[in-house]
Design an enzyme around this catalytic site. Structure first.
Site, PDB file in Angstrom:
ATOM      1  N   TYR A  31       6.700  -0.638   1.908  1.00 15.98           N
ATOM      2  CA  TYR A  31       6.826   0.761   1.450  1.00 15.98           C
ATOM      3  C   TYR A  31       7.408   1.641   2.558  1.00 15.98           C
ATOM      4  O   TYR A  31       6.662   2.280   3.315  1.00 15.98           O
ATOM      5  CB  TYR A  31       5.440   1.299   1.066  1.00 15.98           C
ATOM      6  CG  TYR A  31       4.736   0.488   0.007  1.00 15.98           C
ATOM      7  CD1 TYR A  31       5.186   0.487  -1.320  1.00 15.98           C
ATOM      8  CD2 TYR A  31       3.610  -0.273   0.320  1.00 15.98           C
ATOM      9  CE1 TYR A  31       4.532  -0.258  -2.294  1.00 15.98           C
ATOM     10  CE2 TYR A  31       2.950  -1.014  -0.654  1.00 15.98           C
ATOM     11  CZ  TYR A  31       3.414  -1.008  -1.952  1.00 15.98           C
ATOM     12  OH  TYR A  31       2.771  -1.729  -2.924  1.00 15.98           O
ATOM     13  N   TRP A  35       5.182   8.326   0.283  1.00 14.78           N
ATOM     14  CA  TRP A  35       4.540   8.408  -1.030  1.00 14.78           C
ATOM     15  C   TRP A  35       3.512   9.525  -1.000  1.00 14.78           C
ATOM     16  O   TRP A  35       2.854   9.751   0.029  1.00 14.78           O
ATOM     17  CB  TRP A  35       3.856   7.090  -1.385  1.00 14.78           C
ATOM     18  CG  TRP A  35       4.662   6.158  -2.246  1.00 14.78           C
ATOM     19  CD1 TRP A  35       4.570   6.005  -3.598  1.00 14.78           C
ATOM     20  CD2 TRP A  35       5.679   5.232  -1.823  1.00 14.78           C
ATOM     21  NE1 TRP A  35       5.450   5.045  -4.040  1.00 14.78           N
ATOM     22  CE2 TRP A  35       6.150   4.557  -2.972  1.00 14.78           C
ATOM     23  CE3 TRP A  35       6.254   4.913  -0.591  1.00 14.78           C
ATOM     24  CZ2 TRP A  35       7.147   3.585  -2.932  1.00 14.78           C
ATOM     25  CZ3 TRP A  35       7.246   3.946  -0.544  1.00 14.78           C
ATOM     26  CH2 TRP A  35       7.691   3.299  -1.702  1.00 14.78           C
ATOM     27  N   ASP A  38      -0.458   8.622  -0.870  1.00 14.01           N
ATOM     28  CA  ASP A  38      -0.643   7.887   0.394  1.00 14.01           C
ATOM     29  C   ASP A  38      -0.700   8.876   1.558  1.00 14.01           C
ATOM     30  O   ASP A  38      -1.566   8.782   2.445  1.00 14.01           O
ATOM     31  CB  ASP A  38       0.509   6.903   0.640  1.00 14.01           C
ATOM     32  CG  ASP A  38       0.569   5.809  -0.416  1.00 14.01           C
ATOM     33  OD1 ASP A  38       0.920   6.129  -1.561  1.00 14.01           O
ATOM     34  OD2 ASP A  38       0.240   4.652  -0.098  1.00 14.01           O
ATOM     35  N   TYR A  83      14.165  -0.805   0.010  1.00 10.98           N
ATOM     36  CA  TYR A  83      13.215  -0.655  -1.089  1.00 10.98           C
ATOM     37  C   TYR A  83      13.983  -0.517  -2.390  1.00 10.98           C
ATOM     38  O   TYR A  83      14.851   0.342  -2.522  1.00 10.98           O
ATOM     39  CB  TYR A  83      12.323   0.583  -0.883  1.00 10.98           C
ATOM     40  CG  TYR A  83      11.300   0.764  -1.986  1.00 10.98           C
ATOM     41  CD1 TYR A  83      10.107   0.045  -1.975  1.00 10.98           C
ATOM     42  CD2 TYR A  83      11.531   1.643  -3.044  1.00 10.98           C
ATOM     43  CE1 TYR A  83       9.167   0.190  -2.988  1.00 10.98           C
ATOM     44  CE2 TYR A  83      10.599   1.798  -4.067  1.00 10.98           C
ATOM     45  CZ  TYR A  83       9.418   1.075  -4.028  1.00 10.98           C
ATOM     46  OH  TYR A  83       8.495   1.220  -5.032  1.00 10.98           O
ATOM     47  N   GLN A 108       2.297  12.204  -8.553  1.00 10.40           N
ATOM     48  CA  GLN A 108       1.190  11.267  -8.285  1.00 10.40           C
ATOM     49  C   GLN A 108      -0.118  12.058  -8.199  1.00 10.40           C
ATOM     50  O   GLN A 108      -0.103  13.292  -8.138  1.00 10.40           O
ATOM     51  CB  GLN A 108       1.439  10.517  -6.964  1.00 10.40           C
ATOM     52  CG  GLN A 108       1.993   9.119  -7.173  1.00 10.40           C
ATOM     53  CD  GLN A 108       1.975   8.281  -5.915  1.00 10.40           C
ATOM     54  OE1 GLN A 108       2.030   8.793  -4.815  1.00 10.40           O
ATOM     55  NE2 GLN A 108       1.914   6.963  -6.079  1.00 10.40           N
ATOM     56  N   ASP A 165      -0.202   1.858 -11.346  1.00  6.95           N
ATOM     57  CA  ASP A 165       0.865   1.009 -11.894  1.00  6.95           C
ATOM     58  C   ASP A 165       0.493   0.073 -13.073  1.00  6.95           C
ATOM     59  O   ASP A 165       0.649   0.424 -14.206  1.00  6.95           O
ATOM     60  CB  ASP A 165       1.477   0.148 -10.780  1.00  6.95           C
ATOM     61  CG  ASP A 165       1.878   0.934  -9.550  1.00  6.95           C
ATOM     62  OD1 ASP A 165       1.099   1.796  -9.107  1.00  6.95           O
ATOM     63  OD2 ASP A 165       2.972   0.695  -9.011  1.00  6.95           O
ATOM     64  N   TYR A 352      -2.920  -6.979  -7.859  1.00  6.53           N
ATOM     65  CA  TYR A 352      -2.657  -5.548  -7.719  1.00  6.53           C
ATOM     66  C   TYR A 352      -3.752  -4.681  -8.338  1.00  6.53           C
ATOM     67  O   TYR A 352      -4.906  -4.789  -7.942  1.00  6.53           O
ATOM     68  CB  TYR A 352      -1.289  -5.322  -8.352  1.00  6.53           C
ATOM     69  CG  TYR A 352      -0.463  -4.196  -7.803  1.00  6.53           C
ATOM     70  CD1 TYR A 352      -0.471  -3.854  -6.475  1.00  6.53           C
ATOM     71  CD2 TYR A 352       0.371  -3.476  -8.663  1.00  6.53           C
ATOM     72  CE1 TYR A 352       0.322  -2.820  -6.004  1.00  6.53           C
ATOM     73  CE2 TYR A 352       1.169  -2.455  -8.198  1.00  6.53           C
ATOM     74  CZ  TYR A 352       1.138  -2.126  -6.865  1.00  6.53           C
ATOM     75  OH  TYR A 352       1.928  -1.108  -6.416  1.00  6.53           O
ATOM     76  N   TRP A 353      -3.432  -3.870  -9.332  1.00  3.63           N
ATOM     77  CA  TRP A 353      -4.445  -2.967  -9.881  1.00  3.63           C
ATOM     78  C   TRP A 353      -5.219  -3.598 -11.044  1.00  3.63           C
ATOM     79  O   TRP A 353      -5.832  -2.904 -11.833  1.00  3.63           O
ATOM     80  CB  TRP A 353      -3.780  -1.660 -10.339  1.00  3.63           C
ATOM     81  CG  TRP A 353      -3.238  -0.817  -9.217  1.00  3.63           C
ATOM     82  CD1 TRP A 353      -1.936  -0.761  -8.787  1.00  3.63           C
ATOM     83  CD2 TRP A 353      -3.954   0.101  -8.365  1.00  3.63           C
ATOM     84  NE1 TRP A 353      -1.806   0.117  -7.739  1.00  3.63           N
ATOM     85  CE2 TRP A 353      -3.033   0.662  -7.461  1.00  3.63           C
ATOM     86  CE3 TRP A 353      -5.295   0.496  -8.290  1.00  3.63           C
ATOM     87  CZ2 TRP A 353      -3.385   1.605  -6.487  1.00  3.63           C
ATOM     88  CZ3 TRP A 353      -5.660   1.434  -7.327  1.00  3.63           C
ATOM     89  CH2 TRP A 353      -4.712   1.972  -6.440  1.00  3.63           C
ATOM     90  N   GLU A 396      -3.747  -3.866   1.795  1.00  9.38           N
ATOM     91  CA  GLU A 396      -3.511  -2.949   0.671  1.00  9.38           C
ATOM     92  C   GLU A 396      -4.634  -3.097  -0.356  1.00  9.38           C
ATOM     93  O   GLU A 396      -5.130  -2.123  -0.890  1.00  9.38           O
ATOM     94  CB  GLU A 396      -2.142  -3.263   0.059  1.00  9.38           C
ATOM     95  CG  GLU A 396      -1.694  -2.292  -1.005  1.00  9.38           C
ATOM     96  CD  GLU A 396      -0.301  -2.605  -1.544  1.00  9.38           C
ATOM     97  OE1 GLU A 396       0.268  -3.656  -1.161  1.00  9.38           O
ATOM     98  OE2 GLU A 396       0.219  -1.804  -2.340  1.00  9.38           O
TER      99      GLU A 396
HETATM  100  C1  2M8 Z   1       2.396   1.429  -5.356  1.00 10.35           C
HETATM  101  O1  2M8 Z   1       3.459   1.941  -6.127  1.00 10.35           O
HETATM  102  C2  2M8 Z   1       4.825   1.657  -5.825  1.00 10.35           C
HETATM  103  C3  2M8 Z   1       5.685   2.394  -6.837  1.00 10.35           C
HETATM  104  O2  2M8 Z   1       5.497   3.762  -6.703  1.00 10.35           O
HETATM  105  C4  2M8 Z   1       5.171   0.172  -5.867  1.00 10.35           C
HETATM  106  O3  2M8 Z   1       4.482  -0.599  -6.537  1.00 10.35           O
HETATM  107  O4  2M8 Z   1       6.160  -0.219  -5.247  1.00 10.35           O
HETATM  108  C5  2M8 Z   1       1.085   2.010  -5.920  1.00 10.35           C
HETATM  109  O5  2M8 Z   1      -0.032   1.335  -5.392  1.00 10.35           O
HETATM  110  C6  2M8 Z   1       1.012   3.498  -5.624  1.00 10.35           C
HETATM  111  O6  2M8 Z   1      -0.220   4.013  -6.062  1.00 10.35           O
HETATM  112  C7  2M8 Z   1       1.190   3.748  -4.132  1.00 10.35           C
HETATM  113  O7  2M8 Z   1       1.243   5.131  -3.898  1.00 10.35           O
HETATM  114  C8  2M8 Z   1       2.481   3.092  -3.617  1.00 10.35           C
HETATM  115  C9  2M8 Z   1       2.620   3.150  -2.106  1.00 10.35           C
HETATM  116  O8  2M8 Z   1       1.451   2.671  -1.491  1.00 10.35           O
HETATM  117  O9  2M8 Z   1       2.524   1.706  -3.993  1.00 10.35           O
END
Ligand code: 2M8
Length: 423
Positions: A31, A35, A38, A83, A108, A165, A352-353, A396
């Protein structure tokens, strides 16, 4: 050095390494941009160790705000970072209210006002409040103005990227979207294992929603006109707390916090209405579909905003959050809180989620349990969360059975919120 000092020192080191100058990257490789939530969560950690750097984080994020008030989910400060999907997918420069820097077209969870409060409590700075409060107020007004869908005060999200997500609570809403073929190679695939990330089918649907929102300049006439519209209780609970914090901050400078305080009161009443006694949790709502509990941790989120009365909070804790069959620790899965109930068919401990334990989720729940007067329960979750980062580092997210670190290594909000939980 005590173990607390050494954990804190390691957390500070992660934030230092991820510091790109203007902003702290969420993770070192996966990342590379700023964001929204974050940065707010990072600023909450920075409040404990370096409030001045925390204020830089807030200012940088606000450089991405749109003139209509929206603070976007990503600010693409660095144009050449690795990215995908990146700024080209969003085309924010085509939108009249977008700023000079490229951003996404969605938002967000609005944690930022709560971060500004944490910074102010750690190191009062009136001039900083005078600088940023109007932008925070404009963002909250924008949320109420464009994302309300009835008289309740609740707001809707229009993309799963505005919350968690690929959480199963969005599955039914996403299934109605025709996926697009992906025209780019996903950069997450280069860094992470497929089993820990959303699928290509989900990404195809995320892109289809972006395309349809982009056709309308990211401003559908109302949430119900958007292809995806969901009343996410995590987002709404975070907004309720942020409105209270904004009202408090206005009080600090002798400003008028009445709108924010009234916004918080309406949201609280609307969230309280969603209590489900049988499920010991709260009901979510898909604006184009069903209303009900979802077996995801969002069903518990009103705790963060102090919504349940004491009886409800104790019931929710015993029967949901800490229940071994649902979100709580069990013999074969000692790490909690899982992001999806272990009794749900959708539970996947690695993806992930869709099941793993996340430090930010635990942080929201710890602060909520404290707010609701469940001090012993909050302390139990705080200790478990710190034990997890002590054992497995600042990942993460984490496998609930093994505690294995998953997703990005050296994850900024995990480090920042560990710092806050240690203080
Ligand atoms: C995740 O989201 C991004 C897209 O925005 C991704 O999957 O690439 C999520 O966990 C989001 O909640 C978080 O803010 C972001 C950066 O940590 O990653």
């Amino acid at each position: 050095m005590t173990s607390v000092q050494s954990l804190a020192a390691r957390a500070v080191e992660v934030l230092r390494r991820n510091d790109a100058g203007l902003f702290v990257k969420p993770g070192p490789r996966v990342y590379p941009f700023q964001w929204n939530w974050d940065s707010a969560l990072v600023a909450i950690g920075l409040a404990r160790v370096d409030p001045e750097r925390g204020r830089v984080e807030v200012r940088s994020l606000l450089r991405g705000r749109w003139s209509d008030g929206m603070v976007p989910h990503i600010v693409f400060h660095l144009q050449d970072a690795d990215y995908k999907p990146g700024p080209e997918v969003w085309g924010s420069s085509e939108c009249p209210s977008a700023p000079g820097v490229a951003t996404s077209g969605i938002t967000q969870p609005p944690v930022l006002a709560s971060a500004v409060r944490a910074l102010h409590e750690a190191d009062p700075d009136r001039a900083f409040l005078e600088e940023v409060l109007p932008a925070l107020d404009a963002w909250h007004r924008w949320l109420h103005g464009t994302r309300s869908f009835d008289e309740s005060g609740l707001v809707a999200i229009v993309h799963p990227w505005e919350s968690a997500d690929n959480a199963p609570r969005f599955d039914a809403a996403l299934a109605r979207i025709d996926p697009r073929e992906l025209t780019f190679a996903r950069s997450d695939r280069r860094h992470l294992h497929d089993a820990e990330r959303p699928t290509d089918l989900e990404y195809g649907r995320y892109m289809a929603i972006v395309e349809r929102l982009r056709e309308r300049g990211y401003r559908p006439a109302s949430p119900s006109e958007a292809p995806f519209a969901y009343v996410d209780l995590a987002f709404n609970s975070i907004l309720a707390v942020a409105e209270d914090d904004l009202a408090w901050l206005f009080g600090e400078i002798g400003g008028d916090g009445k709108r924010a305080a009234a916004g918080a009161t309406r949201l609280r009443a609307a969230l309280a209405e969603r209590w489900d006694e049988t499920e010991a949790a709260y009901r979510e709502r898909d604006l184009h579909g069903a209303d009900g509990t979802t077996q995801t941790v969002a069903d518990l989120f009103p705790v963060y905003a102090g919504i349940p009365d004491e009886r409800q909070a104790r019931k929710l804790f015993a029967e949901s959050m800490w229940s071994p069959e649902r979100f709580g620790p069990s013999e074969d899965a000692p790490w909690a809180v899982t992001t999806v109930s272990k009794s749900s068919a959708a539970y996947d401990p690695r993806r992930y989620w869709r099941g793993p334990v996340w430090i930010n989720i635990n942080w929201f729940l710890v602060r909520g349990l404290e707010r609701g007067g469940l001090a012993a329960e909050a302390e139990e979750l705080r200790r478990l969360t710190l034990r997890l980062v002590e054992t497995s580092g600042f990942a993460e997210y984490y496998h609930a059975q093994t505690g294995e670190p998953l997703g990005s290594e050296d994850f900024s909000w995990s480090a920042a919120l560990a710092l806050d939980l240690l203080s």
